[in-house]
Every structure is written in C-alpha cells, then in structure tokens.
Design a protein around this motif. Sequence first.
Motif, short mmCIF file in Angstrom:
data_model
loop_
_atom_site.label_atom_id
_atom_site.label_comp_id
_atom_site.label_asym_id
_atom_site.label_seq_id
_atom_site.Cartn_x
_atom_site.Cartn_y
_atom_site.Cartn_z
N PHE A 182 -0.88 -2.83 21.55
CA PHE A 182 -0.20 -4.12 21.50
C PHE A 182 -0.11 -4.80 22.87
N VAL A 202 5.35 -15.52 11.97
CA VAL A 202 4.85 -14.17 11.69
C VAL A 202 5.95 -13.26 11.15
N GLY A 254 4.02 -2.30 13.52
CA GLY A 254 3.59 -3.52 12.84
C GLY A 254 4.26 -4.75 13.41
N GLN A 255 5.55 -4.63 13.74
CA GLN A 255 6.25 -5.76 14.34
C GLN A 255 5.72 -6.06 15.73
N GLN A 314 2.70 -5.59 16.74
CA GLN A 314 1.40 -6.24 16.61
C GLN A 314 1.56 -7.69 16.17
N ARG A 315 2.58 -7.97 15.39
CA ARG A 315 2.83 -9.37 15.00
C ARG A 315 3.33 -10.19 16.19
N ILE A 341 0.24 -11.09 18.06
CA ILE A 341 -0.47 -12.21 17.42
C ILE A 341 0.20 -13.53 17.79
N THR A 393 -5.37 -2.91 13.36
CA THR A 393 -4.56 -2.03 12.52
C THR A 393 -4.84 -0.56 12.77
N CYS A 447 -0.01 -1.46 8.41
CA CYS A 447 -1.32 -2.11 8.42
C CYS A 447 -1.32 -3.29 7.46
N GLU A 469 1.16 -5.21 6.47
CA GLU A 469 1.94 -6.36 6.89
C GLU A 469 1.22 -7.15 7.97
N VAL A 470 0.47 -6.48 8.84
CA VAL A 470 -0.28 -7.18 9.88
C VAL A 470 -1.45 -7.95 9.26
#
Length: 275
Positions: free
Chosen positions: A117, A155, A171-172, A174-175, A178, A195, A203, A205-206
């Motif tokens: 990330f 997001v 996941g959060q 990675q969001r 983004i 992912t 995975c 959710e992203v």
Amino acid sequence: MNTTTLPAREPHDDLSSAEPPMVRFAGVTKRYGELTVLDRLDLDIAANEKVAIIGPSGSGKTTVLRMLMTLETIDSGVIWVNGEPLTHMQRDQAMVPADGAHLRRMRAQVGMVFQQFNLFPHMSALKNCMQAPMTVLGLSADEARERAGALLQMVGLGDKLDHYPAQLSGGQQQRVAIARALAMRPKVMLFDEVTSALDPELCGEVLSVIRELGQAHDLTMLMVTHQMGFAREFADRVCFFDQGRISEQGPAQAFFENPQSERTQQFLRAVMDAV
C-alpha cells in the motif's frame, strides 16, 4: 534512458481513428544486463479503455506499469501519454531525453496503486491523500482536504479520515491508496496486482471499488492481475504477455472463451487450476 537522438513519431500515425491513443508504446525495449524484459513492445491504449495485463512471472507485465510511472528507464523506443512523449521531448524534429520539468508534468497524468500500500504510517488516511496535491499540485490545505475527503468518501472510508494505516485493514489501506492516487486527478490509472497481499474477502472489496471507478469516471486504466474472473468482467481488452512480448490480445470475453494460441491456453489452464 537512451542518450541518442531518436526520430520523432507522431502519436496518431498508423491509427485508423483520428483520435490519438491515451497511451502508446512504440518499439519499447527494456533490458537488465543480458536479460530482455520487454522486446520492442508496440501497444496502443485508447482514452477511457480498461486493459487487463496477464501473463507468467517475468514476462514484463509490471515493467510496463513502472515505465509509465518513470520508475524504470527505457533502453529504446518511445512511450507516449496523452499525445506527448513521456520520457523524451521533441526538439528540432527529433526526440531527446526529457528534462526534469517535462518529466514532472508528464508524471502528474499517471497514477499508480501498488501491491503493497506504501502509505505514510505517520499520517492519517486524510493526510495521506492530501500530501501530494499540496506539494506537487500546489493546492491549499483547504482545497486538498476537501478533495481528499470526497475521494475517501467515494471509496467507502468517509468514517476513517482520521485513522492511521495501522488502524485500518489491508483492504481499507488499499482503498486509501486508490483515493490517494486519484487525488492527483490522473488521466491514466495503473494497478499492479493490488489484491495480491489481501485475503479473499478484502480482495473483493478492493475490486468492487475499482469496478465502480471504471463505471463512474473517464479514466484509462491498466491492471496487472491474476484475478482472471475480474479481468474478464472488468476489462475491455486483455493482453497476454510472454517473454517480453504480447503473445495474444483481444476483447475480454472472446479472449477467455476462445484463446487462440497453445501458450495462452496453457497459461489459463494453469491459473484456473490454481484457484
């Protein structure tokens, strides 16, 4: 970067459409010593096109993205972004290596989300997304805060603005990454196995966020992925890389339903068997 002068080439040459591609690789080669990672790559990507890049490890997939971010140099050839050479400048009907000002201006058109990330651990989610717009684009703190807050809301992290990376799930995080890339308002978004470090639930959710981005925004998107189901659903086109070249490409549904080459069929069988 090559130091010899290269002949200029217009980005719209040899295209049936009057519109130039958003991204063009024209005869691009990349070597590491004796190893040729990309071998005279020619690839055009239209504005707003969503392209999935698949292939075995070492086939040059991630190198394509890293060169677009100018994280890797080019041994020969030219990359065009939005009608301009990326790492070269036109001068006297020829192209020479770009200076720092040109590189900074071109880099601002491309955003990338990495496998890891790469968030600043000492900054909140909001400040992670504010930093580059303030330092690179010159936005005021208020402007950057408003933009970052809106993107984090988009997001699904509107309630996590003040959370630090260690307080967020993978996941959060990675969001947030983004949203941070989008805060620079790029024309091209790159996703490199985003992912791969996540468990299956995270995975999903992203990938959902990326799917919504593609539907809601005019963005050219390149994604290196091993998620074949997502590539089939999301991409306009799939490019299969093997030994530094595009071995096969085509519209996503046709590509997966009827791969033409034995090498592509072999790869897809191996990937599907591993799921």
